[in-house]
Design a protein around this motif. Structure first.
Motif, mmCIF file in Angstrom:
data_model
loop_
_atom_site.group_PDB
_atom_site.id
_atom_site.type_symbol
_atom_site.label_atom_id
_atom_site.label_comp_id
_atom_site.label_asym_id
_atom_site.label_seq_id
_atom_site.Cartn_x
_atom_site.Cartn_y
_atom_site.Cartn_z
ATOM 1 N N ALA A 47 25.482 61.522 16.562
ATOM 2 C CA ALA A 47 26.279 62.095 15.473
ATOM 3 C C ALA A 47 27.722 61.612 15.533
ATOM 4 O O ALA A 47 28.403 61.535 14.524
ATOM 5 N N GLU A 48 28.190 61.290 16.746
ATOM 6 C CA GLU A 48 29.559 60.791 16.883
ATOM 7 C C GLU A 48 29.637 59.272 16.767
ATOM 8 O O GLU A 48 30.717 58.703 16.893
ATOM 9 N N GLY A 49 28.469 58.640 16.587
ATOM 10 C CA GLY A 49 28.467 57.186 16.474
ATOM 11 C C GLY A 49 28.732 56.475 17.785
ATOM 12 O O GLY A 49 29.246 55.359 17.803
ATOM 13 N N ILE A 50 28.403 57.138 18.921
ATOM 14 C CA ILE A 50 28.600 56.506 20.236
ATOM 15 C C ILE A 50 27.252 56.026 20.763
ATOM 16 O O ILE A 50 26.321 56.820 20.932
ATOM 17 N N GLU A 51 27.154 54.728 20.993
ATOM 18 C CA GLU A 51 25.881 54.191 21.480
ATOM 19 C C GLU A 51 25.656 54.595 22.925
ATOM 20 O O GLU A 51 26.596 54.712 23.700
ATOM 21 N N HIS A 52 24.376 54.801 23.260
ATOM 22 C CA HIS A 52 24.038 55.255 24.604
ATOM 23 C C HIS A 52 22.704 54.669 25.016
ATOM 24 O O HIS A 52 21.842 54.394 24.189
ATOM 25 N N GLU A 53 22.565 54.495 26.329
ATOM 26 C CA GLU A 53 21.358 53.878 26.886
ATOM 27 C C GLU A 53 21.004 54.653 28.151
ATOM 28 O O GLU A 53 21.856 54.830 29.014
ATOM 29 N N PRO A 54 19.760 55.156 28.261
ATOM 30 C CA PRO A 54 19.435 55.865 29.504
ATOM 31 C C PRO A 54 19.393 54.906 30.697
ATOM 32 O O PRO A 54 19.015 53.747 30.557
ATOM 33 N N CYS A 55 19.814 55.395 31.883
ATOM 34 C CA CYS A 55 19.756 54.586 33.101
ATOM 35 C C CYS A 55 18.403 54.829 33.762
ATOM 36 O O CYS A 55 18.323 55.540 34.765
ATOM 37 N N GLY A 56 17.369 54.306 33.183
ATOM 38 C CA GLY A 56 15.977 54.411 33.612
ATOM 39 C C GLY A 56 15.602 55.318 34.786
ATOM 40 O O GLY A 56 14.795 56.217 34.626
ATOM 41 N N TRP A 57 16.201 55.146 35.942
ATOM 42 C CA TRP A 57 15.714 55.830 37.150
ATOM 43 C C TRP A 57 15.999 57.314 37.159
ATOM 44 O O TRP A 57 15.388 58.070 37.915
ATOM 45 N N HIS A 58 16.960 57.783 36.345
ATOM 46 C CA HIS A 58 17.354 59.190 36.359
ATOM 47 C C HIS A 58 17.408 59.664 34.905
ATOM 48 O O HIS A 58 18.214 59.162 34.122
ATOM 49 N N PRO A 59 16.573 60.648 34.538
ATOM 50 C CA PRO A 59 16.485 61.022 33.119
ATOM 51 C C PRO A 59 17.778 61.585 32.547
ATOM 52 O O PRO A 59 17.982 61.551 31.344
ATOM 53 N N GLY A 60 18.682 62.063 33.424
ATOM 54 C CA GLY A 60 19.908 62.685 32.921
ATOM 55 C C GLY A 60 21.102 61.749 32.876
ATOM 56 O O GLY A 60 22.203 62.189 32.558
ATOM 57 N N LEU A 61 20.932 60.477 33.216
ATOM 58 C CA LEU A 61 22.078 59.555 33.226
ATOM 59 C C LEU A 61 22.061 58.664 31.997
ATOM 60 O O LEU A 61 21.035 58.059 31.664
ATOM 61 N N LEU A 62 23.225 58.589 31.327
ATOM 62 C CA LEU A 62 23.341 57.756 30.133
ATOM 63 C C LEU A 62 24.530 56.816 30.281
ATOM 64 O O LEU A 62 25.603 57.232 30.717
ATOM 65 N N GLU A 63 24.316 55.558 29.908
ATOM 66 C CA GLU A 63 25.435 54.619 29.849
ATOM 67 C C GLU A 63 25.982 54.646 28.422
ATOM 68 O O GLU A 63 25.225 54.503 27.467
ATOM 69 N N LEU A 64 27.294 54.869 28.298
ATOM 70 C CA LEU A 64 27.890 55.010 26.972
ATOM 71 C C LEU A 64 28.702 53.785 26.598
ATOM 72 O O LEU A 64 29.334 53.161 27.447
ATOM 73 N N ASP A 65 28.723 53.516 25.296
ATOM 74 C CA ASP A 65 29.536 52.427 24.786
ATOM 75 C C ASP A 65 30.895 52.983 24.348
ATOM 76 O O ASP A 65 31.232 52.982 23.169
ATOM 77 N N THR A 66 31.644 53.521 25.315
ATOM 78 C CA THR A 66 33.000 54.007 25.044
ATOM 79 C C THR A 66 33.781 53.992 26.355
ATOM 80 O O THR A 66 33.206 54.166 27.430
ATOM 81 N N ASP A 67 35.087 53.771 26.261
ATOM 82 C CA ASP A 67 35.918 53.836 27.465
ATOM 83 C C ASP A 67 36.408 55.257 27.720
ATOM 84 O O ASP A 67 37.060 55.530 28.704
ATOM 85 N N HIS A 68 36.112 56.160 26.795
ATOM 86 C CA HIS A 68 36.618 57.530 26.911
ATOM 87 C C HIS A 68 35.484 58.548 26.815
ATOM 88 O O HIS A 68 35.413 59.303 25.845
ATOM 89 N N PRO A 69 34.597 58.584 27.823
ATOM 90 C CA PRO A 69 33.469 59.531 27.742
ATOM 91 C C PRO A 69 33.936 60.979 27.720
ATOM 92 O O PRO A 69 33.215 61.858 27.253
ATOM 93 N N GLY A 70 35.174 61.229 28.194
ATOM 94 C CA GLY A 70 35.705 62.587 28.182
ATOM 95 C C GLY A 70 36.114 63.043 26.793
ATOM 96 O O GLY A 70 36.314 64.234 26.554
ATOM 97 N N ARG A 71 36.267 62.080 25.874
ATOM 98 C CA ARG A 71 36.700 62.444 24.531
ATOM 99 C C ARG A 71 35.509 62.481 23.577
ATOM 100 O O ARG A 71 35.461 61.769 22.577
ATOM 101 N N THR A 72 34.514 63.301 23.955
ATOM 102 C CA THR A 72 33.317 63.459 23.123
ATOM 103 C C THR A 72 33.019 64.948 23.007
ATOM 104 O O THR A 72 33.453 65.746 23.844
ATOM 105 N N TRP A 73 32.269 65.304 21.994
ATOM 106 C CA TRP A 73 31.860 66.711 21.870
ATOM 107 C C TRP A 73 31.036 67.131 23.084
ATOM 108 O O TRP A 73 31.180 68.240 23.590
#
Lengths: 254, 182
Positions: A47-73
């Motif tokens: 919804a925020e238009g931030i691309e994300h990719e799961p880090c396969g080995w851990h279901p709760g880890l996401l790699e984000l396409d942003t330098d500011h992961p703290g500035r998200t809902w």
């Protein structure tokens, strides 16, 4: 001296190791299961238009396409917590069951600097993440007393100990400048004392996880060897398949 | 709020004391009871007391209450126990941002749901004019995110204005483009 060149005799493909140390760290967040499922967290990122990719080995880890992961809902709501991918490993190996008591011997964030600010950082994050089952104490882990509590042993312990932080070179290229052999000696005795206290306070049959963010064998294998010799415990084997974005998988002995 | 009365002790600022279950068990003057805390969340926000069944409530610092999931002997002198969740110093009790984010999903009244743009201003700490027919005072402020209502924090509603109560350290400037702006 070049800190990492010490490891040349230990590493088969040293050029690949050096190249890995120079690769920038991706922006990774962990989904906080107390507040959101990975699915809902990903829908919010969409919804925020931030691309994300799961880090396969851990279901709760996401790699984000942003330098500011703290500035998200997701971060504001405490659904997401920015951390290095590898930082999810100690807790995954510790793997506590519901209802168990776990001692995080070095829970406050922040490398080898020690100050009270780290304690408020720990509390700030815990409250944002909605961690209601945690008690925080501020005392020396090397001779930790369970005195304030009405129990006398833990089921598990997690020793993510202070260390020379060589492994943080990807986010902090200046880390090796403060490195010295003298520091290794000093920190290794602290690490051993923390680990041994954790073993002593854990019930028979319980689990103790020891982790560092350094390559130095003085702070890893040597500390474990001494603790295994001197305390009533044995080493176990845990495996976690880490397949980070095209990198090979491996297993971690504990 | 009850006045300090003879024979009762003072609150101890450096340790956690479990709240008494009822006024009859109260040993510290003015201390809230578990019963009163459960009634507050139920009456003000419609949060059923069963939501807190596994939690114990504690006071450390003057009239600052904490919620801990679990049971432990009282008193206990440590840095923190669970999360801060309610301030009872003033006539109107005030939930913390973290408590509302943690438990506010269960609320059924006095919840003000904002548009995404108004939510953005709210988490940046701005006060804003908002139409609201319900009670004045401390409201749970929410928005819709990823298909469900999600609480943002506490707002103080007075005279047609919603005053953000998000503490400075929790405020954020969220400027991302929303694909599905509601």
């Amino acid at each position: 001296m070049d800190v990492l060149s010490r490891y040349e005799p230990l590493i088969d493909d040293f050029a690949a190791f050096e190249a890995a140390c120079e690769r920038p760290l991706p922006s990774v967040v962990r989904v906080n299961g107390i507040k959101a499922t990975p699915g809902r967290a990903r829908t919010a990122l969409d919804a925020e238009g931030i691309e994300h990719e799961p880090c396969g080995w851990h279901p709760g880890l996401l790699e984000l396409d942003t330098d500011h992961p703290g500035r998200t809902w997701g971060a504001f709501h405490g659904w997401l917590h920015g951390q290095e991918e590898v930082s999810a490993l100690p807790a995954t190996v510790c793997d506590p069951e519901p209802g168990e008591r776990v001692w995080a011997a070095c829970a406050a964030p922040g490398g080898k600097d020690r100050n009270l600010g780290r304690l408020s950082a720990l509390r700030f994050n815990a409250e944002r993440l909605g961690v209601t089952s945690m008690a925080v104490t501020n005392r020396d882990a090397r001779n930790y007393s369970l005195n304030p509590f009405d129990f006398d042993e833990f089921d598990r312990a997690l020793c993510d100990v202070p260390c020379s932080c060589e492994g943080t070179i990807r986010k902090n290229p200046d880390a090796p400048e403060q490195w010295s052999l003298g520091y290794l000696d000093e920190i290794a005795s602290t690490q051993e004392a923390i680990l041994r206290r954790a073993i002593q306070t854990t019930r028979p049959g319980g689990t103790v996880v020891y982790s560092t963010c350094t390559f130095a064998p003085e702070e890893n294998e040597a500390v474990l060897d001494r603790a295994l010799d001197r305390e009533d415990c044995s080493s176990g084997r845990a495996s976690a398949s880490i397949r980070a974005c095209g990198e090979p998988s491996g297993s971690i002995p504990t | 709020m009850s006045e300090p009365s003879d024979g009762l002790a003072e609150n101890h600022g450096s340790r956690f004391d479990r709240l008494p279950a009822t006024p009859a068990e109260r040993e510290v003057a003015g201390r809230a009871t578990r019963e009163a805390v459960l009634d507050f969340w139920d009456e003000r926000y419609g949060i059923d007391p069963s939501v807190f069944a596994d939690y114990s409530f504690w006071e450390k610092g003057s009239r600052k209450l904490w919620a801990f999931r679990g049971a432990i002997d009282s008193p206990i002198a440590i840095e923190s126990l669970g999360i801060t969740f309610l301030r009872t110093r003033q006539e109107h009790w005030k939930p913390t941002t973290d408590a509302v984010q943690r438990f506010g999903r269960h609320a059924t009244r006095n919840v003000l749901t904002l548009s995404r743009e108004a939510a953005r201003r709210f988490v940046a700490g701005e006060d804003q004019a908002i139409e609201w027919d319900g009670d004045w005072g401390y409201l749970i402020v929410a928005h819709d995110l990823a298909g469900e209502r999600e609480p943002l924090g506490v707002g103080l509603y007075l005279h047609g204005e919603l005053r953000s109560q998000i503490p400075k350290g929790r405020r954020r400037e969220l400027e991302g483009v929303d694909v599905d702006e509601p």
